[in-house]
Each structure stands twice: as C-alpha cells, then as structure tokens.
Write a protein that holds these residues in place. Structure first.
Motif, PDB file in Angstrom:
ATOM      1  N   ASN A 144     -21.419 -44.451   0.959  1.00  0.00           N
ATOM      2  CA  ASN A 144     -20.699 -44.899   2.153  1.00  0.00           C
ATOM      3  C   ASN A 144     -19.493 -44.020   2.454  1.00  0.00           C
ATOM      4  O   ASN A 144     -19.180 -43.757   3.624  1.00  0.00           O
ATOM      5  CB  ASN A 144     -20.259 -46.354   2.001  1.00  0.00           C
ATOM      6  N   TYR A 145     -18.798 -43.577   1.410  1.00  0.00           N
ATOM      7  CA  TYR A 145     -17.689 -42.642   1.622  1.00  0.00           C
ATOM      8  C   TYR A 145     -18.192 -41.392   2.331  1.00  0.00           C
ATOM      9  O   TYR A 145     -17.582 -40.929   3.311  1.00  0.00           O
ATOM     10  CB  TYR A 145     -17.045 -42.252   0.283  1.00  0.00           C
ATOM     11  N   THR A 146     -19.304 -40.849   1.866  1.00  0.00           N
ATOM     12  CA  THR A 146     -19.817 -39.604   2.433  1.00  0.00           C
ATOM     13  C   THR A 146     -20.264 -39.774   3.875  1.00  0.00           C
ATOM     14  O   THR A 146     -19.934 -38.963   4.749  1.00  0.00           O
ATOM     15  CB  THR A 146     -20.978 -39.078   1.572  1.00  0.00           C
ATOM     16  N   ILE A 147     -21.024 -40.836   4.149  1.00  0.00           N
ATOM     17  CA  ILE A 147     -21.478 -41.084   5.514  1.00  0.00           C
ATOM     18  C   ILE A 147     -20.279 -41.255   6.443  1.00  0.00           C
ATOM     19  O   ILE A 147     -20.212 -40.651   7.529  1.00  0.00           O
ATOM     20  CB  ILE A 147     -22.362 -42.342   5.584  1.00  0.00           C
ATOM     21  N   GLY A 148     -19.327 -42.068   6.040  1.00  0.00           N
ATOM     22  CA  GLY A 148     -18.156 -42.305   6.878  1.00  0.00           C
ATOM     23  C   GLY A 148     -17.340 -41.045   7.109  1.00  0.00           C
ATOM     24  O   GLY A 148     -16.869 -40.790   8.220  1.00  0.00           O
ATOM     25  N   TYR A 149     -17.181 -40.255   6.057  1.00  0.00           N
ATOM     26  CA  TYR A 149     -16.411 -39.022   6.187  1.00  0.00           C
ATOM     27  C   TYR A 149     -17.060 -38.088   7.206  1.00  0.00           C
ATOM     28  O   TYR A 149     -16.385 -37.523   8.069  1.00  0.00           O
ATOM     29  CB  TYR A 149     -16.296 -38.323   4.830  1.00  0.00           C
ATOM     30  N   VAL A 150     -18.368 -37.938   7.117  1.00  0.00           N
ATOM     31  CA  VAL A 150     -19.048 -36.994   8.009  1.00  0.00           C
ATOM     32  C   VAL A 150     -19.069 -37.511   9.447  1.00  0.00           C
ATOM     33  O   VAL A 150     -18.977 -36.721  10.392  1.00  0.00           O
ATOM     34  CB  VAL A 150     -20.469 -36.679   7.498  1.00  0.00           C
ATOM     35  N   ILE A 151     -19.181 -38.821   9.644  1.00  0.00           N
ATOM     36  CA  ILE A 151     -19.079 -39.352  11.003  1.00  0.00           C
ATOM     37  C   ILE A 151     -17.752 -38.944  11.622  1.00  0.00           C
ATOM     38  O   ILE A 151     -17.690 -38.460  12.762  1.00  0.00           O
ATOM     39  CB  ILE A 151     -19.237 -40.889  11.005  1.00  0.00           C
ATOM     40  N   GLU A 152     -16.659 -39.135  10.890  1.00  0.00           N
ATOM     41  CA  GLU A 152     -15.344 -38.754  11.402  1.00  0.00           C
ATOM     42  C   GLU A 152     -15.236 -37.241  11.557  1.00  0.00           C
ATOM     43  O   GLU A 152     -14.685 -36.742  12.549  1.00  0.00           O
ATOM     44  CB  GLU A 152     -14.254 -39.273  10.454  1.00  0.00           C
ATOM     45  N   GLU A 153     -15.754 -36.518  10.587  1.00  0.00           N
ATOM     46  CA  GLU A 153     -15.693 -35.057  10.635  1.00  0.00           C
ATOM     47  C   GLU A 153     -16.406 -34.518  11.872  1.00  0.00           C
ATOM     48  O   GLU A 153     -15.884 -33.664  12.595  1.00  0.00           O
ATOM     49  CB  GLU A 153     -16.333 -34.489   9.369  1.00  0.00           C
ATOM     50  N   GLN A 154     -17.593 -35.028  12.130  1.00  0.00           N
ATOM     51  CA  GLN A 154     -18.365 -34.525  13.269  1.00  0.00           C
ATOM     52  C   GLN A 154     -17.771 -34.975  14.600  1.00  0.00           C
ATOM     53  O   GLN A 154     -17.980 -34.313  15.622  1.00  0.00           O
ATOM     54  CB  GLN A 154     -19.818 -34.973  13.149  1.00  0.00           C
ATOM     55  N   LEU A 187     -26.382 -33.651   6.462  1.00  0.00           N
ATOM     56  CA  LEU A 187     -25.931 -34.325   7.680  1.00  0.00           C
ATOM     57  C   LEU A 187     -25.282 -33.338   8.642  1.00  0.00           C
ATOM     58  O   LEU A 187     -25.452 -33.443   9.859  1.00  0.00           O
ATOM     59  CB  LEU A 187     -24.951 -35.442   7.331  1.00  0.00           C
ATOM     60  N   LEU A 188     -24.556 -32.375   8.109  1.00  0.00           N
ATOM     61  CA  LEU A 188     -23.867 -31.404   8.946  1.00  0.00           C
ATOM     62  C   LEU A 188     -24.819 -30.403   9.591  1.00  0.00           C
ATOM     63  O   LEU A 188     -24.414 -29.673  10.501  1.00  0.00           O
ATOM     64  CB  LEU A 188     -22.808 -30.659   8.129  1.00  0.00           C
ATOM     65  N   ARG A 189     -26.059 -30.357   9.151  1.00  0.00           N
ATOM     66  CA  ARG A 189     -27.021 -29.449   9.769  1.00  0.00           C
ATOM     67  C   ARG A 189     -27.412 -29.900  11.169  1.00  0.00           C
ATOM     68  O   ARG A 189     -27.985 -29.132  11.936  1.00  0.00           O
ATOM     69  CB  ARG A 189     -28.280 -29.351   8.907  1.00  0.00           C
ATOM     70  N   HIS A 190     -27.116 -31.150  11.488  1.00  0.00           N
ATOM     71  CA  HIS A 190     -27.514 -31.707  12.776  1.00  0.00           C
ATOM     72  C   HIS A 190     -26.295 -32.270  13.490  1.00  0.00           C
ATOM     73  O   HIS A 190     -25.500 -33.007  12.908  1.00  0.00           O
ATOM     74  CB  HIS A 190     -28.545 -32.829  12.584  1.00  0.00           C
ATOM     75  N   ARG A 191     -26.164 -31.950  14.744  1.00  0.00           N
ATOM     76  CA  ARG A 191     -25.101 -32.529  15.555  1.00  0.00           C
ATOM     77  C   ARG A 191     -25.262 -34.053  15.552  1.00  0.00           C
ATOM     78  O   ARG A 191     -26.368 -34.574  15.763  1.00  0.00           O
ATOM     79  CB  ARG A 191     -25.199 -31.984  16.985  1.00  0.00           C
ATOM     80  N   ASP A 192     -24.186 -34.753  15.273  1.00  0.00           N
ATOM     81  CA  ASP A 192     -24.202 -36.217  15.158  1.00  0.00           C
ATOM     82  C   ASP A 192     -25.155 -36.691  14.058  1.00  0.00           C
ATOM     83  O   ASP A 192     -25.643 -37.825  14.090  1.00  0.00           O
ATOM     84  CB  ASP A 192     -24.604 -36.879  16.488  1.00  0.00           C
ATOM     85  N   GLY A 193     -25.384 -35.827  13.073  1.00  0.00           N
ATOM     86  CA  GLY A 193     -26.337 -36.166  12.018  1.00  0.00           C
ATOM     87  C   GLY A 193     -25.975 -37.425  11.259  1.00  0.00           C
ATOM     88  O   GLY A 193     -26.849 -38.225  10.912  1.00  0.00           O
ATOM     89  N   ALA A 251     -24.963 -35.009  -5.527  1.00  0.00           N
ATOM     90  CA  ALA A 251     -25.759 -35.742  -4.538  1.00  0.00           C
ATOM     91  C   ALA A 251     -24.978 -35.941  -3.249  1.00  0.00           C
ATOM     92  O   ALA A 251     -25.521 -35.774  -2.148  1.00  0.00           O
ATOM     93  CB  ALA A 251     -26.194 -37.087  -5.104  1.00  0.00           C
ATOM     94  N   MET A 252     -23.712 -36.277  -3.353  1.00  0.00           N
ATOM     95  CA  MET A 252     -22.907 -36.506  -2.148  1.00  0.00           C
ATOM     96  C   MET A 252     -22.597 -35.196  -1.430  1.00  0.00           C
ATOM     97  O   MET A 252     -22.563 -35.152  -0.197  1.00  0.00           O
ATOM     98  CB  MET A 252     -21.615 -37.247  -2.501  1.00  0.00           C
ATOM     99  N   ARG A 253     -22.405 -34.133  -2.169  1.00  0.00           N
ATOM    100  CA  ARG A 253     -22.240 -32.827  -1.525  1.00  0.00           C
ATOM    101  C   ARG A 253     -23.506 -32.449  -0.763  1.00  0.00           C
ATOM    102  O   ARG A 253     -23.441 -31.943   0.361  1.00  0.00           O
ATOM    103  CB  ARG A 253     -21.938 -31.763  -2.571  1.00  0.00           C
ATOM    104  N   GLY A 254     -24.644 -32.673  -1.381  1.00  0.00           N
ATOM    105  CA  GLY A 254     -25.903 -32.365  -0.716  1.00  0.00           C
ATOM    106  C   GLY A 254     -26.131 -33.222   0.505  1.00  0.00           C
ATOM    107  O   GLY A 254     -26.604 -32.738   1.542  1.00  0.00           O
ATOM    108  N   LEU A 255     -25.799 -34.511   0.404  1.00  0.00           N
ATOM    109  CA  LEU A 255     -25.937 -35.413   1.545  1.00  0.00           C
ATOM    110  C   LEU A 255     -25.084 -34.925   2.710  1.00  0.00           C
ATOM    111  O   LEU A 255     -25.552 -34.833   3.858  1.00  0.00           O
ATOM    112  CB  LEU A 255     -25.519 -36.829   1.137  1.00  0.00           C
ATOM    113  N   ARG A 256     -23.836 -34.591   2.425  1.00  0.00           N
ATOM    114  CA  ARG A 256     -22.957 -34.096   3.498  1.00  0.00           C
ATOM    115  C   ARG A 256     -23.517 -32.822   4.120  1.00  0.00           C
ATOM    116  O   ARG A 256     -23.536 -32.673   5.354  1.00  0.00           O
ATOM    117  CB  ARG A 256     -21.558 -33.837   2.946  1.00  0.00           C
ATOM    118  N   ALA A 257     -23.977 -31.887   3.297  1.00  0.00           N
ATOM    119  CA  ALA A 257     -24.501 -30.627   3.818  1.00  0.00           C
ATOM    120  C   ALA A 257     -25.680 -30.860   4.748  1.00  0.00           C
ATOM    121  O   ALA A 257     -25.794 -30.231   5.807  1.00  0.00           O
ATOM    122  CB  ALA A 257     -24.894 -29.717   2.663  1.00  0.00           C
TER     123      ALA A 257
END
Length: 218
Positions: free
Chosen positions: A145-155, A95-101, A87-93
């Motif tokens: 929350n880990y996933t959302i936070g990670y992707v915010i920093e990643e993007q 979110l990454l489909r959109h700039r600032d997702g 689920a978290m892998r899918g969530l990250r994927a």
C-alpha cells in the motif's frame, strides 16, 4: 470503413493494447472506443470481452501482474527485508512504465491467479523469518500500500501532457503557504527527488515492520 481484425481478439490482446495506449491518453482518455480504433475493430466487439471500463482495468492490472511475476516477484531473497524491498522497488518500476499506472493498478480485481504463486513465496519467506501468518500478510500489504500510494502521488505531480512541463508548481504552492513556512518548505521534500523519497520511505516502512510485526502473534 473499419477493417476486420486478422488476429484473434482476446482479453489479453485488448489489455496489452490498452496499456500501450495508456501512455498516450492517460487514464481519463482511455476509452473502449479508442482501444477499438487502435485494434482496427468496431467498439461493440470489445463488449464481448469487457462489460465496462472497470472490467478492462481489472484485465490491464492482471496483465501488469503477469509481467511482474515473470520479471521479479517469483523468487524472493531468503532475507525478508531484502525480498520485501526488492519486490516494492520492482512494483514501483513497473507502475512507472505506464502513465497513470498506479491508478490503473489500485483497487482492481485480478482476473486470474498470476499473483498467487509470488504472494505465496513472499509470505513463506516472511514466515520462515518468524512472522506469524497474520503479521506476515500485514507486513506485505503495508509495504504494498505504501508503494501504490507513493506512485499515485508521484505520477500526479510529475511532468505530463496534462500537467505542464514542470509538473507540480512548487513556487505557486510556496506562495499560497507564505504564512506557513515549514509547510511551504516541505514541498521540495515531498514533491521532488522521488527516487530518494521512495527509498527513504520504504526503508522506514521495512524497519517499522521489523519492530512491530516480526514477533507479533497477529
């Protein structure tokens, strides 16, 4: 002269158009006026559906959730570790489909119940694995929350039109931190190899959940 749209304008259509435009403008450049121009309507037409930008972001996040629910969230694996990780892998994927997702998705309020059935299914999987209701909710929310936070920093540190071709300048960072060699060297680990970093961090989160929450009474 602005043309009158021939396709019915509704909240879902506006949100989908906004998500498409997001990849061009980023969150800061996304405005109701720009969306109206893409839809070939006058900007006031959008205010019938959205009172402000936050209301639009709520609908955009909801549209993203609808897509996630259809794609990967609705049928979790019986093994809670596998289910939570997938689920978290899918969530990250997604979110990454959109700039600032991730920034769009975080802190918003869903406008329908598209999230409810997938959440129920995952909480049920955790419950069947021995989690009490409270710890099950905490387990899900911690990984989420880990996933959302990670992707915010990643993007925010990856290349983009507003960040240059290389994204975060690690050489400049290391120069600023010359007196702190461990902190300087940590930049390569924190701001490069995002896929590996996410997986290692997620594995640590899931392992920690298994140790601290599975037998907790909540």
């Amino acid at each position: 002269m602005v043309k009158v749209a021939t396709t019915k304008l509704d909240r879902t259509r506006v949100a989908r158009t906004a998500l498409d435009l997001l990849n061009e403008t980023g969150l800061e450049g996304l405005t109701l006026r720009a969306i109206a121009q893409r839809l070939d309507v006058k900007a006031p037409a959008l205010y019938w559906h959205f009172k402000d930008k936050q209301a639009l972001l709520d609908e955009m996040a909801t549209e993203m959730m609808r897509r996630m629910a259809e794609d990967f969230l609705s049928a979790p694996d019986p093994d809670w570790r596998v289910a939570l990780t997938a689920a978290m892998r899918g969530l990250r994927a997604h979110l990454l489909r959109h700039r600032d997702g991730a920034k769009v998705f975080s802190g918003t309020r869903y406008t329908d119940l598209s999230y409810a059935a997938p959440l129920e299914a995952h909480l049920r999987t955790l419950g069947e694995a021995g989690f009490a209701p409270g710890p099950a909710a905490r387990a899900w929310f911690t990984a989420y929350n880990y996933t959302i936070g990670y992707v915010i920093e990643e993007q925010s540190t990856t290349p983009g039109p507003d960040r240059g071709e290389d994204g975060y300048d690690l050489a400049a960072r290391a120069e600023r931190l010359a007196a702190y060699p461990l902190a300087a060297a940590a930049g390569e680990e924190m701001f490069r190899s995002h896929d590996r970093g996410f997986e290692e961090g997620l594995a640590a989160v899931v392992a920690g959940i298994g140790v601290t929450l599975v037998n907790s009474e909540g």
